[in-house]
Design an enzyme around this catalytic site. Structure first.
Site, PDB file in Angstrom:
ATOM      1  N   LYS A 108       1.177  -1.063  -0.024  1.00 16.68           N
ATOM      2  CA  LYS A 108       0.328  -0.214  -0.255  1.00 16.68           C
ATOM      3  C   LYS A 108       1.134   1.042   0.382  1.00 16.68           C
ATOM      4  CE  LYS A 108      -3.711  -2.465   2.246  1.00 16.68           C
ATOM      5  NZ  LYS A 108      -4.730  -2.480   3.339  1.00 16.68           N
ATOM      6  N   TYR A 149     -12.019  -2.875  -3.460  1.00 15.99           N
ATOM      7  CA  TYR A 149     -12.358  -3.106  -2.437  1.00 15.99           C
ATOM      8  C   TYR A 149     -14.320  -2.942  -2.129  1.00 15.99           C
ATOM      9  CZ  TYR A 149      -8.447  -2.341   0.163  1.00 15.99           C
ATOM     10  OH  TYR A 149      -7.094  -2.498   0.679  1.00 15.99           O
ATOM     11  N   ASN A 180      -1.822  -0.003   7.447  1.00 20.45           N
ATOM     12  CA  ASN A 180      -1.491  -1.883   7.772  1.00 20.45           C
ATOM     13  C   ASN A 180      -0.248  -1.823   6.733  1.00 20.45           C
ATOM     14  OD1 ASN A 180      -3.110  -2.487   5.680  1.00 20.45           O
ATOM     15  ND2 ASN A 180      -4.679  -3.585   7.136  1.00 20.45           N
ATOM     16  N   HIS A 183      -1.310  -5.090   1.390  1.00 21.18           N
ATOM     17  CA  HIS A 183      -2.826  -6.701   1.204  1.00 21.18           C
ATOM     18  C   HIS A 183      -2.799  -7.386   0.600  1.00 21.18           C
ATOM     19  CE1 HIS A 183      -6.923  -7.795  -0.766  1.00 21.18           C
ATOM     20  NE2 HIS A 183      -5.951  -8.606  -1.979  1.00 21.18           N
ATOM     21  N   GLU A 190      -9.632 -10.845  -8.180  1.00 21.50           N
ATOM     22  CA  GLU A 190      -8.530  -9.193  -7.510  1.00 21.50           C
ATOM     23  C   GLU A 190      -7.694  -9.131  -8.215  1.00 21.50           C
ATOM     24  OE1 GLU A 190      -8.910  -9.553  -2.810  1.00 21.50           O
ATOM     25  OE2 GLU A 190      -6.820 -10.086  -3.252  1.00 21.50           O
TER      26      GLU A 190
END
Ligand code: DAT
Ligand code: MG
Length: 150
Positions: free
Chosen positions: A11, A51, A114, A117, A128
């Site tokens: 990310k 998402y 965080n 992913h 995905e």
């Protein structure tokens, strides 16, 4: 050998904090095979698709904004049980619950930052991968395969 694939993404916080090399190295050293990799600055529309399952959550707008705030590193890793093992290597969604030794347990604190992913199931991984790599993946035989698998 049946080859499972998972979508792993570093990310924008992971990119900006200089964690790209370390995260890739963990998957490489484990023995998994890299079959696609690129840096992308994703649009909000693209991230809303990625998402989509979370669109009703209160944190969704903030999540999309954060994910669109800079480039991400998109990857597909292949190998035995890689979806579940990849999730274990990432650690729990909330870094405060992530075990030390996992990526999140070693490098972050807040759930909204965080750093990485990973697909949560084989089916979502396939979706995905199609979303992030419509151009397709690479096919090759990893030279170390016979030293990783018995
Ligand atoms: P994961 O990324 O472990 O698959 P998820 O799919 O449930 O977790 O959520 C996607 C991301 O959304 C997650 O990595 C961080 C963010 N997120 C999840 N729950 C959150 C919460 N309660 N507050 C803020 N951000 C959250
Ligand atoms: Mg998820």
């Amino acid at each position: 050998m049946a080859s499972e694939q998972t979508y792993i993404m570093i990310k924008p916080d992971g990119v900006n904090r200089g964690l790209v090399g370390d995260i890739i190295a963990r998957f490489e050293k484990r023995g998994y095979k890299l079959v696609a990799l690129k840096m992308v600055t994703a649009t909000k529309e693209h991230l809303e698709k990625h998402y989509a399952d979370l669109s009703s959550k209160s944190f969704f707008p903030g999540l999309v904004k954060y994910m669109a705030s800079g480039p991400v590193v998109a990857m597909v890793w292949e190998g035995k049980d890689v979806v579940k093992q990849g999730r274990a290597m990432l650690g729990a969604t909330n870094p405060l619950a992530s075990a030390p030794g996992t990526i999140r347990g070693d490098y972050c604190i807040d759930v909204g930052r965080n750093v990485c992913h990973g697909s949560d199931a084989v089916e979502s991984a396939q979706k995905e991968i199609a979303l992030w790599f419509p151009e397709g993946l690479n096919q090759y035989k990893l030279a170390s395969e016979g030293w990783v698998y018995e």
